[in-house]
Design a protein around this motif. Sequence first.
Motif, PDB file in Angstrom:
ATOM      1  N   ILE B  77       0.862  -1.175   0.000  1.00  8.45           N
ATOM      2  CA  ILE B  77       0.000   0.000   0.000  1.00  8.45           C
ATOM      3  C   ILE B  77       0.899   1.225   0.000  1.00  8.45           C
ATOM      4  CG2 ILE B  77      -1.946   1.153   1.137  1.00  8.45           C
ATOM      5  CD1 ILE B  77      -2.483  -1.825   0.518  1.00  8.45           C
ATOM      6  N   ALA B  82      -0.358   7.995  -7.250  1.00  9.40           N
ATOM      7  CA  ALA B  82       0.455   7.530  -8.361  1.00  9.40           C
ATOM      8  C   ALA B  82       1.130   8.700  -9.051  1.00  9.40           C
ATOM      9  CB  ALA B  82      -0.417   6.770  -9.354  1.00  9.40           C
ATOM     10  N   GLY B  83       2.349   8.479  -9.504  1.00  9.75           N
ATOM     11  CA  GLY B  83       3.025   9.470 -10.315  1.00  9.75           C
ATOM     12  C   GLY B  83       4.069  10.292  -9.587  1.00  9.75           C
ATOM     13  N   ASP B  87       5.772   7.286  -4.959  1.00  8.72           N
ATOM     14  CA  ASP B  87       5.139   6.196  -5.694  1.00  8.72           C
ATOM     15  C   ASP B  87       6.157   5.505  -6.588  1.00  8.72           C
ATOM     16  OD1 ASP B  87       2.896   4.711  -6.867  1.00  8.72           O
ATOM     17  OD2 ASP B  87       3.359   5.893  -8.641  1.00  8.72           O
ATOM     18  N   LEU B  88       6.944   6.289  -7.294  1.00  8.66           N
ATOM     19  CA  LEU B  88       7.897   5.704  -8.248  1.00  8.66           C
ATOM     20  C   LEU B  88       8.944   4.865  -7.540  1.00  8.66           C
ATOM     21  CD1 LEU B  88       8.323   8.752 -10.597  1.00  8.66           C
ATOM     22  CD2 LEU B  88       7.251   6.571 -11.109  1.00  8.66           C
ATOM     23  N   ARG B  91       7.312   1.702  -6.258  1.00  7.95           N
ATOM     24  CA  ARG B  91       6.978   0.771  -7.340  1.00  7.95           C
ATOM     25  C   ARG B  91       8.225   0.097  -7.891  1.00  7.95           C
ATOM     26  NH1 ARG B  91       1.867   0.845  -9.845  1.00  7.95           N
ATOM     27  NH2 ARG B  91       0.494   2.301  -8.805  1.00  7.95           N
ATOM     28  N   THR B 108      -0.792  -0.734  -4.501  1.00  6.81           N
ATOM     29  CA  THR B 108      -2.037   0.027  -4.468  1.00  6.81           C
ATOM     30  C   THR B 108      -1.724   1.410  -3.927  1.00  6.81           C
ATOM     31  OG1 THR B 108      -3.122  -2.024  -3.846  1.00  6.81           O
ATOM     32  CG2 THR B 108      -4.415  -0.015  -3.659  1.00  6.81           C
ATOM     33  N   LEU B 110      -2.831   4.582  -1.989  1.00  3.34           N
ATOM     34  CA  LEU B 110      -3.874   5.082  -1.090  1.00  3.34           C
ATOM     35  C   LEU B 110      -3.348   6.407  -0.569  1.00  3.34           C
ATOM     36  CD1 LEU B 110      -6.491   4.779   0.384  1.00  3.34           C
ATOM     37  CD2 LEU B 110      -5.427   3.202   1.957  1.00  3.34           C
ATOM     38  N   GLY B 111      -3.442   7.412  -1.427  1.00  2.55           N
ATOM     39  CA  GLY B 111      -2.820   8.693  -1.113  1.00  2.55           C
ATOM     40  C   GLY B 111      -3.712   9.592  -0.298  1.00  2.55           C
ATOM     41  N   ALA B 229       3.983  18.697  -8.547  1.00  2.00           N
ATOM     42  CA  ALA B 229       3.648  18.996  -9.944  1.00  2.00           C
ATOM     43  C   ALA B 229       2.850  20.286 -10.045  1.00  2.00           C
ATOM     44  CB  ALA B 229       2.865  17.838 -10.548  1.00  2.00           C
ATOM     45  N   LEU B 248      12.965  16.008  -9.384  1.00  2.00           N
ATOM     46  CA  LEU B 248      12.391  15.148 -10.421  1.00  2.00           C
ATOM     47  C   LEU B 248      11.329  15.874 -11.242  1.00  2.00           C
ATOM     48  CD1 LEU B 248      13.120  12.165 -10.862  1.00  2.00           C
ATOM     49  CD2 LEU B 248      10.984  11.583  -9.729  1.00  2.00           C
ATOM     50  N   GLU B 328      18.131   6.796 -12.394  1.00  2.00           N
ATOM     51  CA  GLU B 328      17.410   7.692 -13.303  1.00  2.00           C
ATOM     52  C   GLU B 328      16.307   8.483 -12.594  1.00  2.00           C
ATOM     53  OE1 GLU B 328      16.258   5.557 -16.839  1.00  2.00           O
ATOM     54  OE2 GLU B 328      18.321   4.832 -17.030  1.00  2.00           O
ATOM     55  N   TYR B 329      15.883   8.013 -11.428  1.00  2.00           N
ATOM     56  CA  TYR B 329      14.919   8.795 -10.644  1.00  2.00           C
ATOM     57  C   TYR B 329      15.628   9.699  -9.642  1.00  2.00           C
ATOM     58  CZ  TYR B 329      11.527   5.175 -11.946  1.00  2.00           C
ATOM     59  OH  TYR B 329      10.732   4.303 -12.610  1.00  2.00           O
TER      60      TYR B 329
END
Lengths: 506, 366
Positions: B77, B82-83, B87-88, B91, B108, B110-111, B229, B248, B328-329
């Motif tokens: 969780i 996402a994004g 998250d990255l 994942r 999953t 759950l933000g 963002a 990022l 790369e992240y």
Amino acid sequence: MLMEGFLSVAASPANIIAIFLATFVGIIFGAIPGLTATMAVTVFLPLTYAMGSVQAMSTLMGLYIGGISGGLISAILLKIPGTPASTTTTFDGVPMAEKGEAAKALGFAIVFSFLGTIFGLLMLCLISPLLASVAIKFGPFEYCALSIFSLSLIIALTGRDMLKGLIAALIGVMLGTVGMSSYDSAVRFTFGEPQLMDGFKALTISIGLYAVTQIFLTAESKNHQGDIEIKAKVKMKGLGFTLKEFKDQIVNGIISACIGVGIGILPGIGGGTSAILSYTVVRNKSKHPELFGTGVPDGVVASETANNSAIGGAMIPLLTLGIPGDGTTAVLLGALTIHSISPGPLIFEKNGALMYGLYTAILLSSIFMIFMEFLGLPFFIKVLQVPKHYLMPVIAILCSIGAFGVSNRVFNIWVVFFIGLAAFILQKLDIPLAPVILGFILGPIFETNFRRAEQYMAASNAELFQHPIAIVFMLVTFAVLILNMKSNHKIAKAEKNKNDEKEKKL
Amino acid sequence: MKSKKTAAIGSCILAAAMILLAGCSSKPAQTAAEASKTEKAAESTPQNSTAQENKETEAPKQETAESDYPKKPINLIVAFNAGGDTDLNNRLMAKYVEKELGVSVVVTNLGGSNGAVALTQYKDSKETDGYTILGSNISGLTNNEATGVMEFGWDAFETVAVFGQPAGELVFASKASGITSIEDLIGKSAETPNKIRFAVATGGGSHVTALAINKAGAACAIVDGGDGANRLASLIGGHVEVASIPYLNAKEYIETGDVVPLLAVGTARSSALPEVPTATESGIDLSHVSGYAWIAPKGTDPAVCKKLNEVMMKIAEENEDYQKEQYEYNYNDALVMGLEDSKTYLAGARESAFKNAEVLKSEAQK
């Protein structure tokens, strides 16, 4: 680079098959109430990890496009929007189906879904940097004004009983305040229940409002089923409509497509709002606004064109700015980054071939979509022949699965049925349901941006007058209010005349 | 009329029955879905033949180990949407843990509220069988407690591992603002108080950053800008002049010159932009601790946490694909801390979070 990108998709059987399957699965996700385009993209995201970047993005685009479009099927045939973005499609799609014009409604919806997607794609290809630069001009003041403008459209959705429309919208706004505030994390209206901290989700509200209410209404009418029998014998000829009928809709289609892209590029507003907006605009410019809601193809065209062209719109800030607009594009952003592609102003220089590959994927997916949906039409319509007492329990279960899937919580299933029960009562009181969902989506956007705008005015109140876009939106809001009052007046007058004539005849 | 009423009551009872049914059936349905997912995942692995070979050679070793964990898919969780960077990184780690353990790791999101939504929900979770793991960032585990959003912190969970050294957040000025350095920002904003706007996430780390810069002599108007963002969008859209944004998010715009980096907010210089000074170097009292963490609901078998920790450490140390992808992240070397190191790190992060929270609290009282 263009050819390279095009061929990377079009000349690769594996990619074409991936898009084909993804579009198919997307349509199914979209068509099933409770499962949405966002869910399709999220569920299949891990499967795309092992793929190359072009194939991964093509697959996800197929799911996205299929998912948004598939929602029209259940919206028209079952009165349950398969995906929240197709809520407005029910307004005229359902009355058309009840009149025995299900094939025509579906035909229009499918063709204009396709055209909308293509229009969005064209905008994405041709003027995305320009549109993106417009999108970032939207700050707190502009968002605030836009949400007031969109909320004012509630008047258009409610017909003549504005009070009931406002009650519904207010319920939606109140539901939107539950949980942690997106602005400063203040916890509100949870009554100490940790499950409510996360607030309600648009999907659970939408399933509850439409699907569950529909189940209750069907259950209620079980003793006089004859009354609600929809003419299920529909013969499909060609596309379901004539060339003349198509020509009549071209202007509506263009207006709706522009609105779809325009709303789509604004992060956070989304396809559902664009459909409601274009429905309202098309209704206002129509020569027969009183017929909207009684089953005119104009309404179906407006809704389906807009929600599909919003896909291209939503891709614009995602790709050219790196800013996701909704749940689906947020997942797509994650997918891009996982494949080491940073969206932003340099994406064309760095990943040009991928971009053209992506465009090709969108094109292919929309072509697959239109074929699959037309070929599937005879089967979709068969759904109407399934006795409701078999169909509705299945839908109830699918809704539960969908609600659970939103955030892996059983609690959301309870929310769906609670909202459904409440919505059933609202329906009994003749309170419209569409403003509830609109209020729920726009309320928090309004609040957050209102409070931000307040901070911006800390230095001086003159700030309020330095935002021409916001001022234009406020003026348009007033104009819309006045126009709607006029058109409501017109409808009332027309009906009064009719009644008078009837009386005379008597 | 009466029959209508009975029908209505009947439908309510029916509905209640359906709800119960749905509640009962949802769990098996989920596991079925998971099972099919694992099958699909298994199908898709042939492309990664090396991973599968690894799995095969390791399988006998795992069986002789103390437990047969994991037997089924693991749920991760992620407490953020996402994004984003959290998250990255989560994942990415999940992807390699999946290959290493040979079971699916189902991620999953759950933000909400800096991770507090998921953390609160899973705090007293009974899913302590080791198949529910939470992925957060350090801020979610420490700042929420410090600012009073949550009444508990990292120690309400079992620690699995602290990992990742993100490129971190930097303070950027827009090109249009003409601000070129942190001294320039302090000077210009002191001359025109409240004119230069600084976008932050209210109550978040970026808020502390802005307050510290103001304390160092600047007089910026601090405004809410939402997540990374969105803060970037308000900076390049010209709505604000300065913003604290994760590297990022801003990366592409540094290259185009649309945003100018002024200050690295971490304790060390950003590995991606080594020429940008840190806060301490610029005389600003600020220390942000960054990184990500996997935790498990309290009561999860320590052996399971240890096993996961070891697997993660092995990935960071030995798996070149992971090292490359995470670079790369993060623009930094791969890092996973051992169990004890992770706990020490989290305890230190908590202290610094409380210090930052004091700053925010005294600001709010003003």
